[in-house]
Design a protein around this motif. Sequence first.
Motif, PDB file in Angstrom:
ATOM      1  N   ALA A  14       0.836  -1.202   0.000  1.00 34.62           N
ATOM      2  CA  ALA A  14       0.000   0.000   0.000  1.00 34.62           C
ATOM      3  C   ALA A  14       0.864   1.242   0.000  1.00 34.62           C
ATOM      4  O   ALA A  14       0.513   2.262  -0.580  1.00 34.62           O
ATOM      5  N   ALA A  15       2.016   1.159   0.658  1.00 32.47           N
ATOM      6  CA  ALA A  15       2.918   2.308   0.700  1.00 32.47           C
ATOM      7  C   ALA A  15       3.355   2.693  -0.699  1.00 32.47           C
ATOM      8  O   ALA A  15       3.374   3.862  -1.065  1.00 32.47           O
ATOM      9  N   GLY A  16       3.722   1.686  -1.494  1.00 33.24           N
ATOM     10  CA  GLY A  16       4.162   1.988  -2.856  1.00 33.24           C
ATOM     11  C   GLY A  16       3.065   2.625  -3.668  1.00 33.24           C
ATOM     12  O   GLY A  16       3.295   3.553  -4.434  1.00 33.24           O
ATOM     13  N   PRO A 303       4.335   7.236   3.010  1.00 31.91           N
ATOM     14  CA  PRO A 303       5.209   6.529   3.953  1.00 31.91           C
ATOM     15  C   PRO A 303       6.424   7.344   4.370  1.00 31.91           C
ATOM     16  O   PRO A 303       6.817   7.322   5.543  1.00 31.91           O
ATOM     17  N   GLU A 304       7.018   8.080   3.425  1.00 31.66           N
ATOM     18  CA  GLU A 304       8.233   8.821   3.731  1.00 31.66           C
ATOM     19  C   GLU A 304       7.974   9.916   4.760  1.00 31.66           C
ATOM     20  O   GLU A 304       8.756  10.091   5.711  1.00 31.66           O
ATOM     21  N   MET A 308       9.351  10.152   8.707  1.00 31.99           N
ATOM     22  CA  MET A 308      10.078  11.305   9.233  1.00 31.99           C
ATOM     23  C   MET A 308       9.432  11.813  10.511  1.00 31.99           C
ATOM     24  O   MET A 308      10.120  12.207  11.467  1.00 31.99           O
ATOM     25  N   PHE A 309       8.104  11.794  10.554  1.00 32.21           N
ATOM     26  CA  PHE A 309       7.405  12.234  11.753  1.00 32.21           C
ATOM     27  C   PHE A 309       7.745  11.336  12.933  1.00 32.21           C
ATOM     28  O   PHE A 309       8.021  11.817  14.039  1.00 32.21           O
ATOM     29  N   GLY A 321       2.301   2.400   5.714  1.00 29.18           N
ATOM     30  CA  GLY A 321       3.629   2.046   5.248  1.00 29.18           C
ATOM     31  C   GLY A 321       4.762   2.763   5.934  1.00 29.18           C
ATOM     32  O   GLY A 321       5.933   2.456   5.667  1.00 29.18           O
ATOM     33  N   ALA A 322       4.480   3.700   6.842  1.00 27.96           N
ATOM     34  CA  ALA A 322       5.558   4.458   7.485  1.00 27.96           C
ATOM     35  C   ALA A 322       6.463   3.554   8.309  1.00 27.96           C
ATOM     36  O   ALA A 322       7.690   3.724   8.328  1.00 27.96           O
ATOM     37  N   THR A 323       5.882   2.593   9.008  1.00 28.70           N
ATOM     38  CA  THR A 323       6.670   1.723   9.890  1.00 28.70           C
ATOM     39  C   THR A 323       7.743   0.968   9.124  1.00 28.70           C
ATOM     40  O   THR A 323       8.834   0.713   9.640  1.00 28.70           O
ATOM     41  N   GLU A 324       7.450   0.588   7.876  1.00 31.89           N
ATOM     42  CA  GLU A 324       8.405  -0.176   7.080  1.00 31.89           C
ATOM     43  C   GLU A 324       9.694   0.593   6.818  1.00 31.89           C
ATOM     44  O   GLU A 324      10.730  -0.009   6.528  1.00 31.89           O
ATOM     45  N   LEU A 325       9.641   1.905   6.905  1.00 33.41           N
ATOM     46  CA  LEU A 325      10.805   2.727   6.593  1.00 33.41           C
ATOM     47  C   LEU A 325      11.590   3.145   7.829  1.00 33.41           C
ATOM     48  O   LEU A 325      12.588   3.865   7.708  1.00 33.41           O
ATOM     49  N   LEU A 326      11.167   2.713   9.009  1.00 36.02           N
ATOM     50  CA  LEU A 326      11.801   3.162  10.244  1.00 36.02           C
ATOM     51  C   LEU A 326      13.064   2.359  10.555  1.00 36.02           C
ATOM     52  O   LEU A 326      13.174   1.183  10.214  1.00 36.02           O
TER      53      LEU A 326
END
Length: 370
Positions: A14-16, A303-304, A308-309, A321-326
């Motif tokens: 979903a993030a993509g 997500p990005e 950042m938040f 999808g934010a968690t996937e980038l942490l």
Amino acid sequence: MTLSRRRFLQGAAAAGAAASVPFYINRALAQEQTLRIYAWAGYFSDEMLSDFTAKTGINATFTPYGTNDELMNSLRATDGSGFDVIMPTVDRVPGYVDYQLIQPLDVSRIRWEGCLDSAMSGSESGGVIDDQRYFAPSDWGTEAIAYHTRYTDIDRQNLSYGDLWKPEIGAGVTVRAHSALIGIGLWLEGQGKLPRPLLDSFRTEEAMRANFDVILEEALKHKDMVIQFWSTENEAQGAFRTNGALIGQTWDSTAFRLQSEGEPIAYGAPKEGALAWMEGFVIPRNAQNVDAVYELINWYYTPEAGAMFVESTGYNSTAVGATELLPEATRRFFTESYSQHDLDNLWWWPVQEPWYVALRNEYQDRYLSA
């Protein structure tokens, strides 16, 4: 609202999809003037503001506040003018509607597919009034127990708000006055010592006073253990960092930041339930750059931006999808702080009507001044 660890750790696909959607809302109009953001201290880093400008072409200024009451008082003093977007907790939104300080959202202009379904459904109480949505969820977090692992003997399996007041802690406790009273209320309710269900305190003045008279009496028995009262994030961190606090009822971000500095501070949800809150984007009645607000919300629902938040605040983003980038350390803090039972057992702040806030402040002041 039930939050699942799986839901907050999923979302790559979903993030993509969300990231591929271009910005499109009246950009020419939005770029004509600066977006004025009024939000909690630390919520918009320079990196976030630069990224927002790079993605949208819109310049933004960020003015911080420290408490919900500060935000409300500022907007009441200016009759809903001065800023284009604010970020109150969802339980306080009905008060802004009562005072006619905010405007409903045009939901057709927001890319809701970038927001977690659980946040959307969980924000209906408070965020949707008379079938109009005033609130776009941005983040959620908790207030529970932070403690020094070297100098306290804490049983995580039986953690309770009552652990704050164990005699062996001595003068080493830090709390926020009004929410400490709720924590004590939940502790007393678990022992059958409140005259009315605690949630009734948010429904009638009679029930509120009946319960809070008992709660305040218990709080004053232990007041000499409070080494510092806090009201802002910096104050809560400072209580541990420089003022000798061993345990406290704090936001999750307090423990997250202290851990990131190498401090031996752990965070856990008590068996009575961590106090849970949700914040979001709300448009003041006299906002001048509404088009830019919708650009901000849609930028955040990527997500990005969500990642950042989280890195800036330590709170949990509602962006899919934010968690996937942490970073791994950030994700580890979440999984170590909350079991699935803790998430199922969250105690969500009820709607706090203006009458309740006034009474709450009365008891808070009595607590602080005694």
